[in-house]
Design an enzyme around this catalytic site. Structure first.
Site, PDB file in Angstrom:
ATOM      1  N   SER A 172      -2.819  12.922   1.771  1.00  0.00           N
ATOM      2  CA  SER A 172      -1.618  13.001   0.955  1.00  0.00           C
ATOM      3  C   SER A 172      -1.332  11.661   0.268  1.00  0.00           C
ATOM      4  O   SER A 172      -2.171  11.161  -0.460  1.00  0.00           O
ATOM      5  CB  SER A 172      -0.432  13.485   1.786  1.00  0.00           C
ATOM      6  N   ASP A 416      -3.654  24.432  -0.657  1.00  0.00           N
ATOM      7  CA  ASP A 416      -2.533  23.494  -0.764  1.00  0.00           C
ATOM      8  C   ASP A 416      -2.012  23.508  -2.189  1.00  0.00           C
ATOM      9  O   ASP A 416      -2.765  23.279  -3.138  1.00  0.00           O
ATOM     10  CB  ASP A 416      -3.007  22.086  -0.390  1.00  0.00           C
ATOM     11  N   HIS A 469      -2.489  21.637   3.154  1.00  0.00           N
ATOM     12  CA  HIS A 469      -2.336  20.219   2.838  1.00  0.00           C
ATOM     13  C   HIS A 469      -2.909  19.316   3.924  1.00  0.00           C
ATOM     14  O   HIS A 469      -3.485  18.270   3.632  1.00  0.00           O
ATOM     15  CB  HIS A 469      -0.846  19.936   2.643  1.00  0.00           C
TER      16      HIS A 469
END
Length: 492
Positions: A172, A416, A469
């Protein structure tokens, strides 16, 4: 003055050895664990105290790679990866409910094949802290510099691992942390900074990279996944001319609103999974119903408490899905939650297991962390730092690092919607490197687990089928498969 416990943690590594953990009763650990603080310079006399949890490899710690793991946010703790993704334990809800969780050995821990350092960074995140709040003002470049200093000091305390191959990894917003830190490490090697770190490469999962590529990723993703119709896609394409992240006209904005309406209600961190909503009082739920339109299932939150998933909590470490992160001060997740009408925090996450465990006095003593009175309460994502996105696009960093010969694996869970794989695929392709292994599937446990494309200069782009994610959270077996083979330099 810091406590005597903290002072002890600055001594030889054996004083940082973790011998037991509350909630784990299945004999001894399969490898050595260490925890403690390393202090680096900052404003004021106390500096920045960065907490790490180090897990030795269960295979051959003396030879296996050392991998640094960083969660994103910015402002989110790397214990997210430890508790919910690829740490040495799986955490089960304690009984009776509300008691400490029960720990079981994780068969897909990344410590099966590597030594792993879980670092809370920058100072103010997780269990890392400073006695001077001025040290909580930081950004991309300062965080990279501080983490490099941490690594130099860490290897001074653990010199037996200096010859091991070293890799940097994260997900991320760590798509910013990883390449900026990697550049600092590479520069340190060139400058002769001692000790010399045996740096080999880096990995980024569903990572932030570039505002243009990240910002333009959602619409193609939504269309490819069947979340918007051909007609909506064609209208948006015509109105926005491929620039979706910043509407240049009213008509473009109006067409993007149709995309938002179509995907409303989905879990942006994994479109295959439902959202977890933290229970709230009936009064708050009624107030929320009066102020906004919400699904009927969500309106029942004040009346019925939903079960608390452990390995299925969905908390993203990025920004709202349509706009990329902008240059300047980054709005943190708790700050976004405070602005929500519902007051139920950011939707789709449940971090109660980790919060309960890491704020327990006995757990903190066991891992050599300071108590709440010194380090503060552990939060998955903090609001106490002030973070400046100052690094710009990561594409020049990736170009520079791969041109120097460092290996790079860019991987994406393909469901994601927060940092869609379409953006990562596009920017890796934009580097212009020659394709050496054309787009193909890769196999794990006899099944197609995703797709990959390899480029020269040791760059690989890889997707994980059905993952969100936080890839190892959704697909732990497949994640360990590509992780271990890539570290060994084997064909995935």
């Amino acid at each position: 003055m810091l406590s005597s416990l903290f002072i002890a943690n600055e001594a030889a590594p054996e004083t940082n050895l973790i011998t037991k953990l509350p909630g784990f009763s299945n004999g001894s650990f399969p490898s050595k664990h260490y925890g403690g603080y390393i202090t680096i310079a900052g404003i004021g006399n106390t500096g920045k105290n960065l907490f790490y949890y180090f897990v030795e490899s269960e295979r051959h710690p003396e030879n296996d790679p050392v991998v640094l793991w960083l969660n994103g946010g910015p402002g989110c703790s790397s214990f997210d990866g430890f508790v919910y993704e690829h740490g040495p334990f799986n955490f089960e809800e304690g009984k009776p409910k509300g008691s400490l969780p029960i720990l079981h050995l994780n068969p897909y821990s990344w410590s099966k094949v590597s030594n792993v350092i879980y670092l809370d960074s920058p100072a103010g995140v997780g269990l890392s802290f400073s006695k001077d709040p001025r040290n909580y003002e930081t950004g991309d470049l300062q965080t990279a510099s501080d983490t490099h200093t941490f690594l130099v000091k860490w290897f001074e305390q653990f010199p037996e691992f200096l010859s091991n191959p070293f890799y940097i990894s994260g997900e991320s917003y760590a798509g910013i942390y990883v390449p900026t830190l990697a550049s600092q490490v590479a520069k340190g090697i060139k400058d002769g900074t001692k000790p010399i770190i045996n740096f080999k490469g880096y990995m980024v999962g569903n990572g932030v990279a570039d505002r243009k590529f990240d910002g333009n990723a959602l619409v193609p993703f939504a269309h490819g996944m069947g979340l918007i119709s051909d007609s909506i896609y064609e209208e948006v394409e015509a109105a926005c001319e491929g620039n979706y992240y910043y509407a240049q006209s009213d008509i473009c904005y109006q067409k993007l609103e149709r995309v938002d309406q179509a995907i409303d209600g989905l879990n942006i961190y994994n479109i295959l999974e439902p959202c977890y909503h933290r229970p709230i009082t009936e009064e708050k739920a009624n107030n929320y119903k009066q102020n906004t339109s919400i699904p009927a299932s969500f309106q029942q939150l004040g009346k019925t408490e939903k079960p608390l998933p452990v390995r299925t909590r969905m908390f993203g470490r990025a920004w709202p899905y349509r706009a990329p992160v902008e240059v300047g001060i980054v709005t943190l997740w708790p700050q976004l939650a405070a602005k929500s009408v519902s007051g139920v925090s950011v939707p789709c996450f449940n971090d109660e297991i980790a919060t309960r465990w890491l704020n327990d006095k006995a757990v903190r003593e066991a891992i050599h962390a300071e108590p709440e009175s010194v380090a503060g309460a552990w939060d998955l994502c903090t609001s106490r730092i002030h973070y400046n996105h100052s690094g710009g696009s990561m594409i020049p960093y990736h170009l520079n690092l791969t041109m120097q010969g460092y290996r790079a694996l860019i991987f994406s869970g393909d469901h994601d919607m927060c940092v869609p794989f379409t953006g990562s695929e596009a920017w890796t392709r934009s580097l212009g490197y020659k394709i050496v292994d054309e787009w193909r599937n890769w196999i794990s446990n006899g099944d197609v687990a995703g797709y990959l494309q390899e480029y020269d200069h040791n760059l690989t782009f890889l997707t994980i089928k059905g993952a969100g994610h936080t890839v190892p959270e959704y697909k732990p077996q497949e994640a360990l498969h590509f992780y271990s083979r890539w570290l060994q330099g084997l064909r995935i």
